[in-house]
Scaffold this motif. Sequence first.
Motif, PDB file in Angstrom:
ATOM      1  N   UNK A  36      85.128  66.578  37.758  1.00 28.91           N
ATOM      2  CA  UNK A  36      85.933  66.035  36.685  1.00 28.91           C
ATOM      3  C   UNK A  36      84.917  65.900  35.465  1.00 28.91           C
ATOM      4  N   UNK A  37      85.544  65.601  34.352  1.00 24.78           N
ATOM      5  CA  UNK A  37      84.890  65.619  33.059  1.00 24.78           C
ATOM      6  C   UNK A  37      84.814  64.209  33.038  1.00 24.78           C
ATOM      7  N   UNK A  38      83.680  63.503  32.451  1.00 28.10           N
ATOM      8  CA  UNK A  38      83.561  61.991  32.318  1.00 28.10           C
ATOM      9  C   UNK A  38      84.796  61.250  31.902  1.00 28.10           C
ATOM     10  N   UNK A  39      85.165  61.755  30.592  1.00 25.78           N
ATOM     11  CA  UNK A  39      86.412  60.866  30.253  1.00 25.78           C
ATOM     12  C   UNK A  39      87.443  61.735  30.314  1.00 25.78           C
ATOM     13  N   UNK A  40      87.729  62.357  31.300  1.00 23.40           N
ATOM     14  CA  UNK A  40      88.912  63.023  31.747  1.00 23.40           C
ATOM     15  C   UNK A  40      90.202  62.272  31.138  1.00 23.40           C
ATOM     16  N   UNK A  41      90.130  60.817  31.151  1.00 21.85           N
ATOM     17  CA  UNK A  41      91.292  60.230  31.002  1.00 21.85           C
ATOM     18  C   UNK A  41      91.943  60.108  29.537  1.00 21.85           C
ATOM     19  N   UNK A  42      91.174  60.622  28.853  1.00 20.91           N
ATOM     20  CA  UNK A  42      91.815  61.050  27.333  1.00 20.91           C
ATOM     21  C   UNK A  42      92.811  61.860  27.618  1.00 20.91           C
ATOM     22  N   UNK A  43      92.746  62.764  28.602  1.00 21.49           N
ATOM     23  CA  UNK A  43      94.139  63.673  28.700  1.00 21.49           C
ATOM     24  C   UNK A  43      94.975  63.241  29.836  1.00 21.49           C
ATOM     25  N   UNK A  44      94.278  62.421  30.784  1.00 22.91           N
ATOM     26  CA  UNK A  44      95.132  62.149  32.268  1.00 22.91           C
ATOM     27  C   UNK A  44      95.943  60.751  32.092  1.00 22.91           C
ATOM     28  N   UNK A  45      95.360  60.078  31.023  1.00 27.81           N
ATOM     29  CA  UNK A  45      96.154  58.832  31.006  1.00 27.81           C
ATOM     30  C   UNK A  45      97.143  58.996  30.221  1.00 27.81           C
ATOM     31  N   UNK A  46      98.420  58.388  30.510  1.00 31.07           N
ATOM     32  CA  UNK A  46      99.658  58.849  29.788  1.00 31.07           C
ATOM     33  C   UNK A  46      99.614  58.203  28.391  1.00 31.07           C
TER      34      UNK A  46
END
Lengths: 493, 426
Positions: free
Chosen positions: B67-77
């Motif tokens: 995983x990339x550290x801040x993947x949530x930039x893409x994966x959080x809606x």
Amino acid sequence: VSLHKPEIKLESLKEDIKDFLKTSGWEKKLQNAVYSELNVFPLPCHPAAPPEHIKEPLAYMRKAQGSWEKRILKSLNSMCTELSIPLAQKRPVSEQKELLNKWNEMGTDEPDLSLFRPVYAPKDFLEVLMNLRNPNYENGEQPSFRNHLGLIQVPLKVKDISELKEDFSELGLNIGQLGIDDSAQVPPEFFENEHVRVGQKVLAEEDSAAAQQYVRQGCPTALRAELWALILNISNQPEDILYYEQLKSNVIQHDLLVDSLIYKDVKLTASNDDYYFVFEDYLYQVLLCFSRDTSVLEHFTYSSATPPKSYIQGKLGMEEYAVFYPPNGVIPFHGFSMYVAPLCFLYHEPSKLYQIFREMYVRFFFRLHSISSHPSGIVSLCLLFETLLQTHLPQLFYHLREIGAQPLRISFKWMVRAFSGYLATDQLLLLWDRILGYNSLEILAVLAAAVFAFRAVNLMEVTSLAAAEAVLADLSTLKVMPLLQIFLFATVT
Amino acid sequence: FGIMAGKVKWVTDIEKSVLINNFEKRGWIQVAENEDWNFYWMSVQTIRNVFSVETGYRLSDDQIVNHFPNHYELTRKDLMVKNIKRYRKELEKEGSPLAEKDENGKYIYLDFVPVTFMLPADYNLFVEEFRKNPSSTWIMKPCGKAQGKGIFLINKLSQIKKWSRDSKTSSFVSQSSKEAYVISLYINNPLLIGGKKFDLRLYVLVSTYRPLRCYMYKLGFCRFCTVKYTPSTSELDNMFVHLTNVAIQKHGDDYNHIHGGKWTVSNLRLYLESTRGKEVTNKLFDEIHWIIVQSLKAVAPVMNNDKHCFECYGYDIIIDDKLKPWLIEVNASPSLTSSTANDRILKYNLINDTLNIAVPNGEIPDCKWNKSPPKEVLGNYEVLYDEEMAQSDGPERDPRGRAGQSAGAKGSRARDLGKPVLTTWK
């Protein structure tokens, strides 16, 4: 309309009408209609020939078909009695309303079908075919390589490879094919682009005969639906749509026992298929209407089969009280719905889908489950398959026979279903292109033999029927056109 | 030392056979988290710890994570939408032709996410939009949850009153990101096949964000709803009709364990080509590739392009009845659970091909490598976008429509051995 002109001259009327027919496209439509009749109906024969000869010229075949039909009907009637369900009954109004609401999602219905069983399965039919004998032909010899080693023991004439090469000449090695010459490694300029261009031209011309010739090299996916409709002469006119709606209302009003058989078949086969489960609801919409379509009865004039007759209660034997059951005279068997399923990839409008299926049935599919001497009939296909295998792969044939794995036992189900449910859909459609193109089912037997040839090495190593079945269980990765081409044109004979 | 040296040491906190079988078949050695490891396939919770400021640790050159550290930039809606909106504004500011708008003010090329608002932050903006189309339906999704949990549909403002910022009855802690919701315009005209609604699940592997290098798995699939789709409002509560997540469909009465309600993307292509024609089908698949690449470009500037990382995303896309694809969401941890035998095979092969790209030759990784795998190891992946190649002179181009730009252009069950296609856009 353009003839309502004061300039119309009586002297040139004949020529004017001819021109009008041409320009309005009606000449083409008439040609297509005539061509369609030529494809479907048998050639005129001796004027003194009785109608049953047109259905089937050989008496022993007629007799065998008659016995088989009696058996099926007996099975159906006994199911009927056992379950105390009438063959047909009118639906109460509330049920009619419910069905109408649910028309587009009958797949969500879960009627209790546990007590119903298919009237017959392909393997039952194979047993009957195996026991067919021509009483005029006495073959006292033991089966040997000088005669036929297979399961079919009737002396029908089938083609050999050189005749097949001639008939299927468009599948030759130096002729472009879809299914071979459109693969990823071949640049489209080589064949595909030009073939698509020609296909578009054929469609623009609206010429059935040209379309039939064209599809022998395969249909481009985007043009296939229209090309098949052109060949089958289906135009989905308002009256056709109306006819379909009429059938639908028949379904709503009356419940038939065969409906449950249809439900069961769809649930057992198409609903579990990786490709076709999506279209479950369309299958009900087509097959339930099909059962009620009395226009299908017309095909019995050239089919060896005869529609089962049922009599109104208490009037047994009185012809005035006889009805065909089901109304279209066709009793579905296990796997029947797979004839419709592949068509759902091409037609998403129910009435058009229906008409295409009906035409495919009365031209081709009916031959796969009736006993006749016709070259495209299932008996001839079985014999053709066995003969091809015995002639060109004698070692394999002999080996399989020795281990109790008669090849026909495995390939029969493929041919009865026209390979639907066994091949990947895109491959199946390429195969059915050629069925339409050549107006013959013989290609099914050739493909079946080609499949055995392809897997011959593995098959030579098996030692039981079960193991042979396993080698041939999964055909989903096969590419049909290379197999056919190699078998017909590149196998050393 | 001895034979153990040179073997990749792996750890995982996801007990799935499709993963473990792949590690074992490479002869890799399982170790514990606190030991020296080379490869860690972690859940999203774990990645948070590994890279967190307080508890995190430095990874060494021979360690790779999935995983990339801040993947949530893409994966959080909510963040995905925020980043895409920012990206569009930036393009607009610099006068890029990509940001061109039509006469209604809609982006021509970049309108691929349904209108979305954050709640409760954008509540008033949402109300304004809602009132423009009072008969529309909206879908409420919790930002931090997956597998269709907590999702519901609304068609009346009263149904989401408690997200109103002024609401006195709200027990809502608007700061808590866990309780945040996004509300999106519900696509009520999805493309139906056989009368059924479906969505697309596509797998996309990103090996680096700057330069962007991403691969698309050719064997994506369609997930069909088991219950007939009706846009009627009475069915709003029936989640089986509306949501295509397998986790939800699995509990419906009609769920089938042979095909699992799934179709291959090649089936979809065959069906669309046959019923709609080749041009519109090609256009659809081109657009799907386009929106995936644009979404990655949108987050690339804010992504922590840590060289120890790669990531395999699960993209969820819905196609409407005008054949326009919409990006619904991106999953950082696509499910590795198998619902059918076919599924198991697909996921096993997915992991296999992913590992072949991320860990070259199955040997102990060196995260300094150039992340340019040779064509032969791609397996069922094909290059979706390679920024380096796109910017260099004379980019390699394959004939269009030959190997196809998407999964299985030939609609067959067999693997498409087509050449990987390099797509280049300005």
